[in-house]
Design a protein around this motif. Structure first.
Motif, PDB file in Angstrom:
ATOM      1  N   GLY A  75      49.109  60.056  48.732  1.00  0.00           N
ATOM      2  CA  GLY A  75      49.702  60.582  47.513  1.00  0.00           C
ATOM      3  C   GLY A  75      50.331  59.503  46.663  1.00  0.00           C
ATOM      4  N   PHE A  76      51.094  58.618  47.304  1.00  0.00           N
ATOM      5  CA  PHE A  76      51.781  57.599  46.507  1.00  0.00           C
ATOM      6  C   PHE A  76      50.832  56.499  46.053  1.00  0.00           C
ATOM      7  CE2 PHE A  76      54.561  54.209  45.239  1.00  0.00           C
ATOM      8  CZ  PHE A  76      55.566  54.906  44.570  1.00  0.00           C
ATOM      9  N   VAL A  77      49.784  56.230  46.813  1.00  0.00           N
ATOM     10  CA  VAL A  77      48.803  55.241  46.362  1.00  0.00           C
ATOM     11  C   VAL A  77      48.194  55.685  45.032  1.00  0.00           C
ATOM     12  CG1 VAL A  77      46.502  54.325  46.845  1.00  0.00           C
ATOM     13  CG2 VAL A  77      48.261  54.227  48.593  1.00  0.00           C
ATOM     14  N   LEU A  78      47.864  56.959  44.921  1.00  0.00           N
ATOM     15  CA  LEU A  78      47.308  57.473  43.665  1.00  0.00           C
ATOM     16  C   LEU A  78      48.362  57.526  42.566  1.00  0.00           C
ATOM     17  CD1 LEU A  78      45.031  60.269  45.112  1.00  0.00           C
ATOM     18  CD2 LEU A  78      44.271  58.328  43.738  1.00  0.00           C
ATOM     19  N   PHE A  79      49.551  57.965  42.924  1.00  0.00           N
ATOM     20  CA  PHE A  79      50.653  58.011  41.965  1.00  0.00           C
ATOM     21  C   PHE A  79      50.946  56.606  41.433  1.00  0.00           C
ATOM     22  CE2 PHE A  79      55.325  58.219  41.092  1.00  0.00           C
ATOM     23  CZ  PHE A  79      55.302  59.191  40.100  1.00  0.00           C
ATOM     24  N   GLY A  80      50.962  55.617  42.336  1.00  0.00           N
ATOM     25  CA  GLY A  80      51.228  54.236  41.952  1.00  0.00           C
ATOM     26  C   GLY A  80      50.084  53.594  41.197  1.00  0.00           C
ATOM     27  N   ALA A  81      48.846  54.082  41.401  1.00  0.00           N
ATOM     28  CA  ALA A  81      47.704  53.535  40.663  1.00  0.00           C
ATOM     29  C   ALA A  81      47.875  53.759  39.167  1.00  0.00           C
ATOM     30  CB  ALA A  81      46.412  54.178  41.155  1.00  0.00           C
ATOM     31  N   ALA A  82      48.426  54.911  38.816  1.00  0.00           N
ATOM     32  CA  ALA A  82      48.686  55.190  37.402  1.00  0.00           C
ATOM     33  C   ALA A  82      49.703  54.203  36.843  1.00  0.00           C
ATOM     34  CB  ALA A  82      49.182  56.627  37.236  1.00  0.00           C
ATOM     35  N   ILE A  88      49.920  47.139  33.151  1.00  0.00           N
ATOM     36  CA  ILE A  88      49.113  46.113  32.493  1.00  0.00           C
ATOM     37  C   ILE A  88      49.236  46.260  30.981  1.00  0.00           C
ATOM     38  CG2 ILE A  88      46.755  45.299  32.083  1.00  0.00           C
ATOM     39  CD1 ILE A  88      46.126  46.012  34.983  1.00  0.00           C
ATOM     40  N   TYR A  89      49.163  47.497  30.509  1.00  0.00           N
ATOM     41  CA  TYR A  89      49.320  47.748  29.074  1.00  0.00           C
ATOM     42  C   TYR A  89      50.727  47.376  28.605  1.00  0.00           C
ATOM     43  CZ  TYR A  89      50.319  50.418  24.837  1.00  0.00           C
ATOM     44  OH  TYR A  89      50.742  50.799  23.588  1.00  0.00           O
ATOM     45  N   ALA A  90      51.752  47.763  29.382  1.00  0.00           N
ATOM     46  CA  ALA A  90      53.138  47.482  28.989  1.00  0.00           C
ATOM     47  C   ALA A  90      53.406  45.980  28.961  1.00  0.00           C
ATOM     48  CB  ALA A  90      54.105  48.182  29.946  1.00  0.00           C
ATOM     49  N   MET A  91      52.863  45.243  29.924  1.00  0.00           N
ATOM     50  CA  MET A  91      53.029  43.787  29.923  1.00  0.00           C
ATOM     51  C   MET A  91      52.359  43.161  28.706  1.00  0.00           C
ATOM     52  SD  MET A  91      52.759  42.468  33.888  1.00  0.00           S
ATOM     53  CE  MET A  91      51.075  43.017  34.097  1.00  0.00           C
ATOM     54  N   TYR A  92      51.180  43.676  28.363  1.00  0.00           N
ATOM     55  CA  TYR A  92      50.495  43.170  27.165  1.00  0.00           C
ATOM     56  C   TYR A  92      51.335  43.442  25.919  1.00  0.00           C
ATOM     57  CZ  TYR A  92      47.618  43.416  23.005  1.00  0.00           C
ATOM     58  OH  TYR A  92      47.164  43.273  21.718  1.00  0.00           O
ATOM     59  N   HIS A 129      46.877  40.505  40.287  1.00  0.00           N
ATOM     60  CA  HIS A 129      47.584  41.228  41.343  1.00  0.00           C
ATOM     61  C   HIS A 129      47.403  42.734  41.165  1.00  0.00           C
ATOM     62  CE1 HIS A 129      51.331  43.361  42.619  1.00  0.00           C
ATOM     63  NE2 HIS A 129      51.130  42.671  43.730  1.00  0.00           N
ATOM     64  N   HIS A 130      47.609  43.222  39.949  1.00  0.00           N
ATOM     65  CA  HIS A 130      47.470  44.653  39.676  1.00  0.00           C
ATOM     66  C   HIS A 130      46.030  45.122  39.892  1.00  0.00           C
ATOM     67  CE1 HIS A 130      51.499  44.443  38.403  1.00  0.00           C
ATOM     68  NE2 HIS A 130      51.477  45.334  37.427  1.00  0.00           N
ATOM     69  N   LEU A 131      45.058  44.322  39.429  1.00  0.00           N
ATOM     70  CA  LEU A 131      43.657  44.716  39.562  1.00  0.00           C
ATOM     71  C   LEU A 131      43.208  44.727  41.024  1.00  0.00           C
ATOM     72  CD1 LEU A 131      42.027  42.860  36.535  1.00  0.00           C
ATOM     73  CD2 LEU A 131      42.525  45.304  36.762  1.00  0.00           C
ATOM     74  N   VAL A 132      43.708  43.782  41.810  1.00  0.00           N
ATOM     75  CA  VAL A 132      43.377  43.773  43.242  1.00  0.00           C
ATOM     76  C   VAL A 132      43.910  45.034  43.916  1.00  0.00           C
ATOM     77  CG1 VAL A 132      43.921  42.651  45.436  1.00  0.00           C
ATOM     78  CG2 VAL A 132      43.170  41.277  43.494  1.00  0.00           C
TER      79      VAL A 132
END
Length: 267
Positions: A75-82, A88-92, A129-132
């Protein structure tokens, strides 16, 4: 299963938007770069706190480190994927507005392929890191573990325990409090939490596996499949790199503070 992903896709962008609106109306003297940067770090701290809490729950619930299951893992893996996608967008966005404030407005008059490339050039390691995590860690966790190792996934969740301190330190710098005692105390917490939860965590996982199967710590790696050891090494390597960077930064801050103190006494 997809419900958790949908919740995350609503929760994290919504939280980011709420922080931007709230901070922008409260700190009217801040630039858009300040507002976006602090909002991104606050959302990061919230996600990290939730991840660490989920990790503690999973680790404390799994008595058998290999076969015990906990619903929070998938559950949290999917929640954290979002969150990873949103971050990535926020960092950009933070990079874009920061460059505009620094006088690069000519090149950053609008979003373009060039501004995206500039962001990727500067923050490539965090994006990687995020993409991995999204493209490798998530599929392995959800589809290729055969229901084994929830305890160890919970341990990986707890690595986020240091992130709120990192985010808080950046916010203090944003507020001009980088020479305050609070910032120095937070810096110590960053180093301690990072060392314990992102580096010493790995020998701890090997030790718990060895304890369950009565294997000495120094021999555990030889009883595990090669891909498990390589996976752990791939996760550990950037943590060691980032910890070295944190130590160098702490050393610079310590020398600067010491120099400033000497000057004050001389005057």
């Amino acid at each position: 299963m997809l419900t958790a992903l949908a919740y995350g896709a609503v929760f994290f962008p919504g939280l980011f938007f709420s922080f931007r609106k709230g901070l922008g109306s409260t700190f009217t003297h801040w630039t858009e770069a300040d507002v976006v940067a602090v909002s991104e770090r606050l959302v990061s701290a919230v996600h990290a706190s939730l991840a660490a809490a989920a990790g503690v729950v999973v680790v404390s619930s799994c008595k058998d480190v290999m076969t015990d299951r906990h619903w929070l893992v998938d559950g949290f893996v999917l929640f954290g994927a979002a969150y990873m996608t949103h971050d990535i967008y926020a960092m950009y966005l933070s990079h874009y507005h920061t460059q505009r404030v620094r006088g690069h407005g000519g090149a950053f008059t609008g979003h373009s392929l060039w501004t995206v490339k500039a962001f990727l050039h500067k923050d490539w390691m965090l994006v990687l890191h995020h993409l991995v995590l999204l493209l490798i860690f998530m599929p392995i966790t959800l589809f290729f573990r055969r229901g084994l190792g929830d305890f160890f996934i919970g341990c990986i969740f707890t690595t986020e325990f240091s992130t709120p301190f990192v985010s808080f330190g950046k916010i203090l710098i944003q507020l001009g409090l980088d020479d305050s005692r609070l910032h120095r105390i937070n810096g110590v917490m960053v180093l301690v939490s990072f060392l314990c939860c992102r580096i010493l965590l790995f020998p701890f996982m090997y030790w718990t596996y060895g304890r369950q199967y009565d294997i000495p710590l120094h021999s555990v790696a030889f009883h595990l499949p090669l891909h498990c050891n390589l996976g752990n090494l791939a996760l550990l390597a950037p943590q060691v790199y980032w910890f070295i960077l944190l130590l160098r930064k702490a050393h610079r801050l310590y020398r600067r503070h010491k120099t400033g103190t000497k000057r004050t006494k001389t005057e």
